[in-house]
Design an enzyme around this catalytic site. Structure first.
Site, PDB file in Angstrom:
ATOM      1  CE  LYS A   1      -4.542   1.240   0.450  1.00 26.62           C
ATOM      2  NZ  LYS A   1      -5.552   0.777  -0.272  1.00 26.62           N
TER       3      LYS A   1
ATOM      4  CB  THR B   1      -3.463  -2.931  -0.011  1.00 27.93           C
ATOM      5  OG1 THR B   1      -4.595  -2.510  -0.789  1.00 27.93           O
ATOM      6  CG2 THR B   1      -2.452  -3.780  -0.744  1.00 27.93           C
TER       7      THR B   1
END
Length: 306
Positions: free
Chosen positions: A5, A65
């Site tokens: 992420k 994520t």
């Protein structure tokens, strides 16, 4: 093979202050209150357990994520340190302890700069402890790499930095003696204004020093920025290459705990339009694209050769 992420914006008010840093002649920086502490974080997971998610569409081991984002935001409230690198190490360690199938994690972040604003006080103006300006100035950078080795976590790689330093020196810079051939149209300049954009990165001999747990051994981005501007002021350089080399020598001289320093510079020097004015006055314009750039790495051996 990795995934993660990025662009996770996290803000913490009233984080622990950075205190006890060693001062240097080039800078007045001796710490920061961290009343407002903000980062844009990037998380990267590695591990063979994630292969089925790529090859078989099997998400059994995948940490979403979005969950990574929430994890980072939560840990901002748990972190008790005072530096970006320390926060990244803290969160990375928590990731590996929470998810045992993750083999390694890279955590990086750019720190959001905030400026104190002056407000009237009893004896003139004092910095407000409530109001801050969101700044477009240079930003501190940090990256750490943690990997699992058996039952232990290894921390042997880090990079710290300060990015988007922009400086203009109006005179006492030159650019002469370069190759002259049929492709050369750029005139030599014995004295020119010089506008540079500069990113500086450094590594420690002991990565633990990057975390700020021993403030005397921590290298603040603010001090490295100040070294760059002081050396720029002092040195009459004949090229940007010469300038960044002199900055690198000064950084290594001031911080014996550093192993290396790396530069990425961009030449944004304005073009002279008129130089027939009185004294040192000139009229200049923006340069056309493309622009020149320089990259350079130094370590302690460069300092020892001086």
């Amino acid at each position: 093979m990795n995934y993660g992420k990025e662009q996770v914006a996290v803000y913490r008010t009233y984080a622990n202050p950075l205190e006890g840093v060693r001062t240097i002649p080039e800078s007045s920086f001796d710490g920061r209150d961290n009343i407002l502490f903000g980062l844009e974080v990037r998380v990267q997971f590695e591990g063979e357990e994630f292969l089925p998610s790529f090859s078989e569409a099997d998400n059994t081991t995948v940490v979403a994520t979005d969950s990574m984002k929430n994890f980072v935001l939560h840990q901002a409230g748990e972190y008790e340190g005072a530096t970006a690198e320390g926060f990244l190490h803290f969160v990375g360690t928590e990731f590996l302890e929470t998810y045992p199938h993750v083999e390694a994690v890279t955590m990086s972040a750019t720190e959001y700069p905030f400026d104190e604003r002056p407000v009237p006080g009893d004896d003139g103006f004092d910095p407000s402890d409530l109001v801050f300006r969101v700044s477009d100035d240079e930003s501190a950078f940090g990256e750490i790499y943690l990997e699992r080795e058996g039952d232990e976590l290894r921390f042997e790689e880090q990079t710290s930095g300060v990015t988007e330093i922009e400086l203009v020196k109006v005179k006492e810079n030159s650019f002469t003696g370069y190759v002259q051939d049929e492709y050369t149209t750029l005139p030599e300049r014995e004295d020119r204004a010089l506008y540079i954009s500069l990113d500086v990165f450094w590594t420690y001999s002991d990565p633990e020093d990057a975390l700020g747990d021993e403030p005397q051994r921590y290298v603040p981005a603010e001090q490295v920025r100040d070294i760059a501007q002081v050396v720029f002021h002092e040195v009459n350089s004949n090229s940007i290459q010469d300038l960044i080399y002199q900055i690198g020598l000064r950084v290594l001289e001031r911080y014996p705990q550093l192993e290396s320093v790396n530069f990425e510079a961009n030449n944004r020097t304005w073009i002279e339009v008129r130089d027939d004015l009185d004294g040192d006055a000139k009229v200049l314009r923006e340069p056309p694209r493309p622009t020149g750039y320089q990259q350079f790495s130094m370590d302690r051996s460069d300092l020892e050769e001086q």
